[in-house]
Design a protein around this motif. Structure first.
Motif, mmCIF file in Angstrom:
data_model
loop_
_atom_site.group_PDB
_atom_site.id
_atom_site.type_symbol
_atom_site.label_atom_id
_atom_site.label_comp_id
_atom_site.label_asym_id
_atom_site.label_seq_id
_atom_site.Cartn_x
_atom_site.Cartn_y
_atom_site.Cartn_z
ATOM 1 N N GLN A 189 -5.614 18.122 12.489
ATOM 2 C CA GLN A 189 -6.343 17.731 13.695
ATOM 3 C C GLN A 189 -5.831 18.493 14.907
ATOM 4 O OE1 GLN A 189 -6.641 13.429 14.249
ATOM 5 N NE2 GLN A 189 -6.537 13.102 12.046
ATOM 6 N N ASN A 215 -13.167 13.591 8.688
ATOM 7 C CA ASN A 215 -14.042 13.359 9.842
ATOM 8 C C ASN A 215 -13.361 13.738 11.153
ATOM 9 O OD1 ASN A 215 -15.981 12.431 8.130
ATOM 10 N ND2 ASN A 215 -15.654 10.258 8.576
ATOM 11 N N ALA A 216 -12.076 13.401 11.259
ATOM 12 C CA ALA A 216 -11.365 13.702 12.506
ATOM 13 C C ALA A 216 -11.330 15.209 12.737
ATOM 14 C CB ALA A 216 -9.953 13.128 12.447
ATOM 15 N N VAL A 232 -7.432 2.609 9.230
ATOM 16 C CA VAL A 232 -7.340 1.231 9.728
ATOM 17 C C VAL A 232 -7.975 0.222 8.781
ATOM 18 C CG1 VAL A 232 -7.210 1.955 12.144
ATOM 19 C CG2 VAL A 232 -9.432 1.386 11.149
ATOM 20 N N MET A 280 -5.082 14.492 20.328
ATOM 21 C CA MET A 280 -5.464 13.863 19.063
ATOM 22 C C MET A 280 -4.437 12.821 18.635
ATOM 23 S SD MET A 280 -2.971 15.718 17.732
ATOM 24 C CE MET A 280 -2.956 15.132 16.036
ATOM 25 N N VAL A 288 -11.677 9.711 6.365
ATOM 26 C CA VAL A 288 -11.377 9.483 7.780
ATOM 27 C C VAL A 288 -10.630 10.692 8.364
ATOM 28 C CG1 VAL A 288 -9.257 8.192 7.242
ATOM 29 C CG2 VAL A 288 -10.353 7.868 9.442
ATOM 30 N N GLY A 336 -0.711 8.672 14.860
ATOM 31 C CA GLY A 336 -1.397 7.441 14.466
ATOM 32 C C GLY A 336 -2.512 7.744 13.488
ATOM 33 N N ASN A 337 -2.238 8.670 12.575
ATOM 34 C CA ASN A 337 -3.238 9.104 11.605
ATOM 35 C C ASN A 337 -3.257 8.119 10.445
ATOM 36 O OD1 ASN A 337 -5.192 10.684 10.502
ATOM 37 N ND2 ASN A 337 -3.854 12.399 9.997
ATOM 38 N N ILE A 387 0.273 0.187 20.320
ATOM 39 C CA ILE A 387 0.021 1.588 19.983
ATOM 40 C C ILE A 387 -0.170 1.687 18.477
ATOM 41 C CG2 ILE A 387 0.859 3.960 20.145
ATOM 42 C CD1 ILE A 387 2.936 3.000 22.130
ATOM 43 N N ILE A 388 -1.205 2.417 18.068
ATOM 44 C CA ILE A 388 -1.416 2.623 16.643
ATOM 45 C C ILE A 388 -0.528 3.774 16.185
ATOM 46 C CG2 ILE A 388 -3.081 3.387 14.901
ATOM 47 C CD1 ILE A 388 -5.143 1.714 16.335
#
Lengths: 266, 266
Positions: free
Chosen positions: A35, A62-63, A261, A1, A59, A257-258, A225-226
Motif C-alpha cells: 500500500q 482492494n487497498a 476487521v 495509508m 481486503v 493497521g492492515n 487506533i486500529i
C-alpha cells in the motif's frame, strides 16, 4: 495509508532519478509496504507494480487498487515472488524497492523516531517491533544521531525470534516456523539492516502470542487506533516488563493497521 | 478518552466554583460522557459519580473505573437514572452535568469545530451527528461565530429521526423506537440546544442502518480509527449525497470510539 512503511517507500521513490521514476517501481508485498509503495508512487506520478500472492486477502488487494497500484499475482512462495518481481524489473526497467533491507527505506523509516524525539527530546528508550528489521534499524540510527541518551529496544514474537537469536549468535538467523499472529514480523533481517541493529540496538524482548493480542486489544479500546498485531508487539514488551520501564521515559512506535476487521483475534 | 464529550465535560467542570468542585459532580450515562466526566474530574481532582444501568456492558464500566469514576448502578429506565442522579445530587451536594443539554457542555463541544476552522478556514460545510444535540449545537455556534460562510448540516439515523422531524415541526419531537445501531444517538434534543439548532443548523440528513455500518467500516479500514456507529453517521450522509458535496470543502466531525471490539457489526 496508516503505517510507517509510507516513510520508507516515499523516501526510496524520491531518491530515484527522473529517468528511473519514469520506468516505475516494483515490490513484492501483500502488506503495508504494498500500500505504501502504491500510494507514494501515485502521489509522485510514478507507476507501481505490486507482486502479491494469489491467495492474499481481498481486503489487501482492494487497498492497493485504491491507490492505483498494479497487482501482479504469483504463487505463494518466496521464490515465486522474487522471480515475478525480477521479471517485471527486467521487462519494464522498474526499480525494485525492498520492504526493509534497503538504505533509502531504512532512512525513510528513521523519520518516525526523529519526529518523536523532536516532540519528546527527553526519552530514555524507544521501543519498536522487529520483523524485516527496516523500522528498528531506522529507529536505532535516529536515536544514535538525534539523541544523546536515548536507547533503542526491539520487540519480537517469541514464535519468530530470529532477530533475538541473531543478536546473540552474531549472524543472521532464520525461523523454521511462522506461527505468529503478527504476520508483518514473519520476515528475516537483511545484510543492510543487521549491522545497524548489531551496533545500535540495546536488546530484543520476546513476547508470547496472548501478550500480543492483549496489548492490541488495549490499544484498540483505550487509544481508539486500529493497529494490527505486529504493531502491538512493542507495547506488549513494555506491559510484560513494567518494573524495568516504570521509572523511564518511554517512546513506543505504534504503526500499521492492515487488519481484516471481519476476522479479529478477540 | 477518545470522544468530543471530553470537551463538554471538561468545560463544565472548569466552570464550577472551587466549593462546587469539592462536592463533586454526577451524571447519568453509560457511554462516552460517563468516561469523559470521569477522566476530566480525575485530572482536575474532582470526585465523579456515574449513574449507570445495571445491565451496561462490562467494557464500559471498566473504562469508567480506569478513570476513577464511582459507578452507582440503577435500573435500566430513564426514570431510575434521573432519580438515582438526583439522590446523589442531594446527598453529596454534587453538581449535575447533562451530556448534551447544558450551556457549558455545548460551549465545550464547540471547540472541536473551532479548532477545525482554525486549521481549515475555507470550509463550506461542517457535518456532525445529531443525538442529544450537544455536539451539533456547539458546532453550529462555532461556525456562526468563527466563519463567514461555513454552514452546518446534521446527520441522523432514519430510525431515530427526532431532530429531523423537530426542525420541520418547530418543536422537540421524540422517537417511539430506538432501533438504531448508533446507540449514542438514541437521545432527544433539549430546551437549551434545540433553539440553537433551529437558528443555526441548515438541515438534517437521515441515513439508513446499512449506510452507517458501511461508512463505519470504511473509516476503520482506511483511516485506521476506531469509531462507533454514531460517529460514522455524518460520513454516511456525505457518502449518500456525493453529488451535493462533490464541489464543496467539507469538514466532518468524527468522534467517539466507545465500541465493544468483541461484538462488531461487520
Amino acid at each position: 495509508m496508516g503505517a510507517f512503511k509510507m516513510r520508507g517507500a516515499a523516501n526510496a521513490i524520491l531518491s530515484l532519478s527522473k529517468e528511473e521514476r519514469q520506468r516505475g517501481v516494483v515490490t513484492h508485498s501483500s502488506g503495508n509496504f504494498a500500500q505504501a509503495v502504491s500510494l507514494a508512487a501515485q502521489k509522485l506520478g510514478v507507476k507501481a507494480y505490486i507482486v502479491m500472492p494469489k491467495n492474499a486477502p481481498q481486503v489487501k488487494k482492494n487497498a492497493v487498487k485504491t491507490y492505483e497500484g498494479e497487482i501482479i499475482e504469483c504463487e505463494s512462495t518466496p521464490q515465486a515472488r522474487e522471480a515475478t518481481a525480477n521479471k517485471i524489473k527486467e521487462e519494464k526497467g522498474a526499480s525494485f524497492l525492498h520492504p526493509s533491507n534497503q538504505d533509502e527505506v531504512i532512512y525513510g523509516n528513521s523519520t518516525a523516531a526523529i519526529e518523536l524525539l523532536e516532540e519528546q527530546p527527553n526519552l530514555d528508550i524507544i521501543l519498536a517491533p522487529v520483523g524485516g528489521g527496516g523500522l528498528i534499524a531506522g529507529t536505532a540510527l535516529a536515536a544514535h544521531y538525534f539523541s544523546k541518551k536515548c536507547k533503542v529496544i526491539g520487540a519480537e514474537p517469541k514464535a519468530v525470534d530470529d532477530a533475538y537469536r541473531s543478536l546473540i549468535s552474531g549472524k543472521i538467523e532464520t525461523n523454521t516456523t511462522f506461527a505468529t499472529i503478527a504476520d508483518g514480523l514473519r520476515t528475516h533481517l537483511g545484510d543492510r539492516n543487521f549491522p545497524i541493529i548489531q551496533k545500535h540496538v540495546e536488546k530484543i524482548i520476546c513476547v508470547e502470542e496472548n501478550e500480543i493480542i492483549k496489548a492490541m486489544q488495549l490499544i484498540w479500546e483505550r487509544m481508539k487506533i486500529i493497529v494490527e498485531p505486529s504493531s502491538a508487539v512493542a507495547f506488549a514488551a513494555v506491559l510484560k516488563n513494567k518494573e524495568e520501564f516504570a521509572t523511564k521515559n518511554i517512546g513506543i512506535i505504534i504503526s500499521g493497521g492492515n487488519v481484516d476487521v471481519k476476522n479479529l483475534p478477540f
